[in-house]
Write a protein that holds these residues in place. Structure first.
Motif, PDB file in Angstrom:
ATOM      1  N   ASP A  55       1.131  -1.582  -0.024  1.00 38.25           N
ATOM      2  CA  ASP A  55       0.138   0.203  -0.109  1.00 38.25           C
ATOM      3  C   ASP A  55       0.910   1.627  -0.090  1.00 38.25           C
ATOM      4  OD1 ASP A  55      -1.660   1.954   0.467  1.00 38.25           O
ATOM      5  OD2 ASP A  55      -3.102   0.819   1.985  1.00 38.25           O
ATOM      6  N   GLU A  56       1.479   1.631  -1.356  1.00 39.13           N
ATOM      7  CA  GLU A  56       1.940   2.975  -1.671  1.00 39.13           C
ATOM      8  C   GLU A  56       1.503   4.047  -0.577  1.00 39.13           C
ATOM      9  OE1 GLU A  56       2.861   2.783  -5.848  1.00 39.13           O
ATOM     10  OE2 GLU A  56       0.800   2.147  -4.939  1.00 39.13           O
ATOM     11  N   GLY A  57       0.628   4.288  -0.658  1.00 38.12           N
ATOM     12  CA  GLY A  57      -0.012   5.527   0.105  1.00 38.12           C
ATOM     13  C   GLY A  57       0.195   5.907   1.522  1.00 38.12           C
ATOM     14  N   LEU A  58       0.454   3.871   2.259  1.00 38.29           N
ATOM     15  CA  LEU A  58       0.523   3.831   3.523  1.00 38.29           C
ATOM     16  C   LEU A  58       1.786   4.020   3.823  1.00 38.29           C
ATOM     17  CD1 LEU A  58      -0.155   2.810   6.632  1.00 38.29           C
ATOM     18  CD2 LEU A  58      -0.027   0.594   5.596  1.00 38.29           C
ATOM     19  N   VAL A  59       2.521   3.534   3.305  1.00 42.00           N
ATOM     20  CA  VAL A  59       4.106   3.866   3.150  1.00 42.00           C
ATOM     21  C   VAL A  59       4.355   5.166   3.833  1.00 42.00           C
ATOM     22  CG1 VAL A  59       6.195   3.167   2.418  1.00 42.00           C
ATOM     23  CG2 VAL A  59       4.534   1.869   2.172  1.00 42.00           C
ATOM     24  N   GLU A  60       3.764   6.108   2.692  1.00 49.21           N
ATOM     25  CA  GLU A  60       3.868   7.389   2.474  1.00 49.21           C
ATOM     26  C   GLU A  60       3.611   7.909   3.423  1.00 49.21           C
ATOM     27  OE1 GLU A  60       1.826   8.410  -1.012  1.00 49.21           O
ATOM     28  OE2 GLU A  60       3.478   8.000  -2.313  1.00 49.21           O
ATOM     29  N   ARG A  61       2.669   8.006   4.085  1.00 46.08           N
ATOM     30  CA  ARG A  61       1.843   8.819   5.506  1.00 46.08           C
ATOM     31  C   ARG A  61       2.855   8.161   6.748  1.00 46.08           C
ATOM     32  NH1 ARG A  61      -2.764   6.771   2.823  1.00 46.08           N
ATOM     33  NH2 ARG A  61      -3.006   4.814   4.328  1.00 46.08           N
ATOM     34  N   ARG A  62       2.951   6.522   6.380  1.00 47.79           N
ATOM     35  CA  ARG A  62       3.816   6.298   7.908  1.00 47.79           C
ATOM     36  C   ARG A  62       5.401   7.354   7.416  1.00 47.79           C
ATOM     37  NH1 ARG A  62       4.520   0.189   7.285  1.00 47.79           N
ATOM     38  NH2 ARG A  62       2.226  -0.381   8.018  1.00 47.79           N
TER      39      ARG A  62
ATOM     40  N   LEU B 235      11.941  11.791  -1.274  1.00 46.31           N
ATOM     41  CA  LEU B 235      12.251  11.796   0.077  1.00 46.31           C
ATOM     42  C   LEU B 235      12.295  13.539   0.362  1.00 46.31           C
ATOM     43  CD1 LEU B 235      13.861   9.298   3.067  1.00 46.31           C
ATOM     44  CD2 LEU B 235      10.632   8.923   1.873  1.00 46.31           C
ATOM     45  N   THR B 236      11.427  14.081   0.340  1.00 48.92           N
ATOM     46  CA  THR B 236      11.855  15.528   0.726  1.00 48.92           C
ATOM     47  C   THR B 236      11.430  15.806   2.071  1.00 48.92           C
ATOM     48  OG1 THR B 236      10.337  16.161  -1.341  1.00 48.92           O
ATOM     49  CG2 THR B 236      10.992  17.772   0.088  1.00 48.92           C
ATOM     50  N   GLU B 237      12.805  15.979   2.087  1.00 49.62           N
ATOM     51  CA  GLU B 237      13.561  16.593   3.873  1.00 49.62           C
ATOM     52  C   GLU B 237      13.014  17.554   4.597  1.00 49.62           C
ATOM     53  OE1 GLU B 237      16.783  13.585   5.312  1.00 49.62           O
ATOM     54  OE2 GLU B 237      17.548  14.458   3.806  1.00 49.62           O
TER      55      GLU B 237
ATOM     56  N   ASP C 197       7.066  10.050  -2.114  1.00 49.91           N
ATOM     57  CA  ASP C 197       6.501   9.903  -2.891  1.00 49.91           C
ATOM     58  C   ASP C 197       6.938   8.356  -3.053  1.00 49.91           C
ATOM     59  OD1 ASP C 197       4.878  11.661  -4.573  1.00 49.91           O
ATOM     60  OD2 ASP C 197       6.697  12.244  -4.484  1.00 49.91           O
ATOM     61  N   VAL C 198       5.952   7.149  -3.188  1.00 55.08           N
ATOM     62  CA  VAL C 198       6.243   5.430  -3.371  1.00 55.08           C
ATOM     63  C   VAL C 198       5.808   5.294  -4.512  1.00 55.08           C
ATOM     64  CG1 VAL C 198       6.085   3.889  -1.938  1.00 55.08           C
ATOM     65  CG2 VAL C 198       6.240   5.364  -0.397  1.00 55.08           C
ATOM     66  N   HIS C 199       6.107   4.298  -4.914  1.00 57.42           N
ATOM     67  CA  HIS C 199       6.130   3.998  -6.413  1.00 57.42           C
ATOM     68  C   HIS C 199       6.642   2.733  -6.602  1.00 57.42           C
ATOM     69  CE1 HIS C 199       5.246   8.132  -7.541  1.00 57.42           C
ATOM     70  NE2 HIS C 199       5.759   8.495  -7.211  1.00 57.42           N
ATOM     71  N   VAL C 200       5.745   1.686  -7.251  1.00 57.45           N
ATOM     72  CA  VAL C 200       6.287   0.882  -7.099  1.00 57.45           C
ATOM     73  C   VAL C 200       6.469   0.033  -9.208  1.00 57.45           C
ATOM     74  CG1 VAL C 200       5.517  -0.427  -4.921  1.00 57.45           C
ATOM     75  CG2 VAL C 200       3.754  -0.684  -6.912  1.00 57.45           C
TER      76      VAL C 200
ATOM     77  N   PRO D 149       8.818  13.699  12.299  1.00 54.50           N
ATOM     78  CA  PRO D 149       8.528  15.616  11.179  1.00 54.50           C
ATOM     79  C   PRO D 149      10.030  16.025  10.879  1.00 54.50           C
ATOM     80  CG  PRO D 149       8.992  15.134  13.592  1.00 54.50           C
ATOM     81  CD  PRO D 149       9.004  13.441  12.763  1.00 54.50           C
ATOM     82  N   TRP D 150      10.731  14.905  10.373  1.00 55.39           N
ATOM     83  CA  TRP D 150      11.875  15.292   9.442  1.00 55.39           C
ATOM     84  C   TRP D 150      11.136  15.050   7.591  1.00 55.39           C
ATOM     85  CZ3 TRP D 150      16.802  17.836  10.950  1.00 55.39           C
ATOM     86  CH2 TRP D 150      16.608  17.692  11.767  1.00 55.39           C
TER      87      TRP D 150
END
Length: 167
Positions: free
Chosen positions: A12-19, A43-45, A30-33, A24-25
């Protein structure tokens, strides 16, 4: 939760993104398979722009106002002084406005800021290297105010004017 054993068909790409974004950092994930076995995570830090200090604790703050965690050292960042410990917990005197103002500045201008004092009501007063005091007012239109401040400082330097205050 992603490992070499992760099945990308069920990921679940959305779940990984939310996690990831719950840290906070991390400002954005964005997760893509891509079949058969590739998982790409971009990642944007967030970076700290200041250290907020309420007299009790020091918190690293990002340019969007996000508290990044306790500061273990100041890292040469501007210090945001708050009126009370309660300010870190969400009042109008929180470090968010000061962090937004600092985050809107160019790195060169931000490097000139040594401290920001958040006054009752949220108005900001900055101290620059060389002792220049800046009455910034509220944190509204931070990009515009940063650009104007940078132009005023550049003008003073070009004209050989010594500023003591900018309002």
């Amino acid at each position: 939760g992603v490992s070499t054993a992760t099945n990308i068909v069920w990921l679940d790409e959305g779940l990984v993104e939310r996690r990831l974004e719950s840290d906070p950092w991390i400002a954005h994930a964005d997760v893509h398979v891509a079949l058969p076995w590739t998982i790409e995570i971009v990642l944007t830090e967030r970076s700290p722009v200041a250290v907020a200090n309420d007299g009790v604790r020091e918190i690293l703050v990002a340019g969007d106002g996000t508290a990044l965690g306790l500061a273990d050292r100041t890292r040469g960042l501007p210090e945001i002084s708050l009126p009370s410990r309660l300010a870190l917990d969400g009042s109008s005197e929180s470090p968010s406005g000061a962090a937004l103002a600092l985050g809107a500045m160019s790195p060169e201008l931000r490097a000139e800021v040594t401290s920001v004092t958040v006054q009752i009501g949220g108005a900001l007063e900055m101290r620059l290297r060389g002792g220049i005091s800046v009455r910034y007012g509220g944190a509204w239109e931070p990009r515009r105010k940063a650009a104007i401040l940078q132009r005023v400082l550049a003008w003073a330097q070009a004209e050989g004017e010594r500023l003591t205050a900018v309002n």
